[in-house]
Write a protein that holds these residues in place. Structure first.
Motif, PDB file in Angstrom:
ATOM      1  N   VAL B 116      73.711  17.713  29.992  1.00  0.00           N
ATOM      2  CA  VAL B 116      73.243  17.535  28.553  1.00  0.00           C
ATOM      3  C   VAL B 116      73.868  16.103  28.254  1.00  0.00           C
ATOM      4  CG1 VAL B 116      72.867  18.337  26.285  1.00  0.00           C
ATOM      5  CG2 VAL B 116      72.968  20.000  28.292  1.00  0.00           C
ATOM      6  N   SER B 117      72.886  15.159  27.512  1.00  0.00           N
ATOM      7  CA  SER B 117      73.454  13.896  27.015  1.00  0.00           C
ATOM      8  C   SER B 117      73.015  13.675  25.870  1.00  0.00           C
ATOM      9  CB  SER B 117      73.056  12.793  27.993  1.00  0.00           C
ATOM     10  OG  SER B 117      73.181  13.032  29.199  1.00  0.00           O
ATOM     11  N   LEU B 118      73.619  13.099  24.792  1.00  0.00           N
ATOM     12  CA  LEU B 118      73.175  12.707  23.644  1.00  0.00           C
ATOM     13  C   LEU B 118      73.018  11.193  23.429  1.00  0.00           C
ATOM     14  CD1 LEU B 118      76.007  13.870  20.943  1.00  0.00           C
ATOM     15  CD2 LEU B 118      73.365  14.732  21.135  1.00  0.00           C
ATOM     16  N   VAL B 119      71.530  11.142  23.113  1.00  0.00           N
ATOM     17  CA  VAL B 119      71.330   9.614  23.030  1.00  0.00           C
ATOM     18  C   VAL B 119      71.711   9.026  21.782  1.00  0.00           C
ATOM     19  CG1 VAL B 119      69.239   8.164  23.192  1.00  0.00           C
ATOM     20  CG2 VAL B 119      69.266  10.319  24.400  1.00  0.00           C
ATOM     21  N   ALA B 120      72.199   7.870  21.667  1.00  0.00           N
ATOM     22  CA  ALA B 120      72.702   6.984  20.797  1.00  0.00           C
ATOM     23  C   ALA B 120      72.310   5.437  20.756  1.00  0.00           C
ATOM     24  CB  ALA B 120      74.118   7.090  20.628  1.00  0.00           C
TER      25      ALA B 120
END
Lengths: 167, 123
Positions: B116-120
């Protein structure tokens, strides 16, 4: 023969260069409109996450000069706690001193400069340390969580604690 | 004129991205800002706005439901039903509280998403 051919292909001295320039400008305009329609002004990157699950024991190792690095995030305020070995870390019982730092928000925003300086100091004490635990409070906005995570990991050129875990 | 256009073109090529974020589900949707240069690798698109949680553009549940439970059941069921769920990218609005985001992330993990990755938005 070569000189003759060169003279034949060269434009006459009084040639009008405007059509060539207009063609170049038109081409650049077309390229720009193509770019503007197919791209976005927002550049995005990703932060891979390490999430602690319910009941997980802390993954942060307790060996080494620096241990138990924990950041409690409440809104844009951060409390940093860490344990520093004050005696030989190879000894059977190592004395550890707990240090705590407060990083209050500046104008309602995370003071990333001060937080980065504290973490860089901690990293300098134990360059082998890579783990940290980030514990945001329930109401902390995602912007603060991401900002803290980003600061804790450091940059690719000077990484701080790349194995930061969210709890 | 030609020089100016060439400079503009180079600037556009350098600073603009061909990978646009999914369409903002609500007006005012703002991604958090980070300096991570890690490139996006694709996967499920989960969008968390202050109003609702979306999976691949479809509204799944109200975000308020994620603030008071450890798992967001409708999202869990939808992700579980998908064949390809190895990776997920989470687009979260900067204002969403951590307890809602934590529930969404935990739900994705519980449903079998490995990464799971957070997009910024890049600074």
């Amino acid at each position: 023969v070569r000189a003759d051919a060169k003279r034949r292909n060269a434009p006459p001295a009084d040639a009008d260069l405007r059509p060539t320039l207009i063609a170049a400008v038109t081409l650049l305009f077309l390229l720009m409109s193509f770019l503007l329609t197919t791209t976005a002004g927002q550049r995005l990157g990703v932060l891979d996450l390490e999430l602690a699950e319910e009941g997980d024991v802390a993954a942060v190792p307790s060996r080494g000069v620096l241990s138990n690095l924990e950041l409690r995030v409440d809104g844009s305020d951060v409390q940093v706690r860490m344990a520093i070995a004050t005696t030989d870390i190879a000894a059977a019982s190592t004395a550890r001193e707990t240090r705590a730092y407060a990083v209050p928000a500046v104008s309602g925003r995370l003071d990333a400069g001060r937080l980065g300086a504290i973490l860089a100091e901690a990293k300098a004490m134990d360059p082998s340390a890579e783990s940290a635990r980030i514990v945001p409070t329930d109401g902390t906005p995602a912007a603060s969580v991401v900002a803290v995570l980003d600061t804790v990991r450091g940059t690719p050129g000077s990484p701080l604690f790349p194995r930061a875990e969210l709890r | 004129m030609v020089d100016l256009l060439t400079v503009l073109l180079v600037f556009l090529l350098r600073s603009w991205s061909t990978e646009a974020a999914p369409a903002a589900p609500e007006p005012g949707f703002t991604l958090p800002v980070a300096s991570s240069e890690a490139a996006r690798r694709g996967g499920l698109e989960i969008v968390v706005s202050p109003e609702a949680v979306y999976l691949s553009g479809e509204r799944i549940a109200a975000t308020a439901r994620a603030t008071d439970s450890p798992v967001l059941r409708p999202l869990y069921d939808r992700v579980l039903a998908l064949r390809d769920r190895a990776r997920a990218e989470v687009y979260v609005d900067a204002r969403v509280p951590w307890n809602a985001l934590r529930t969404v992330l935990a739900t994705a993990k519980a449903a079998g998403v490995d990464e799971v990755s957070l997009v910024a938005e890049l600074r």
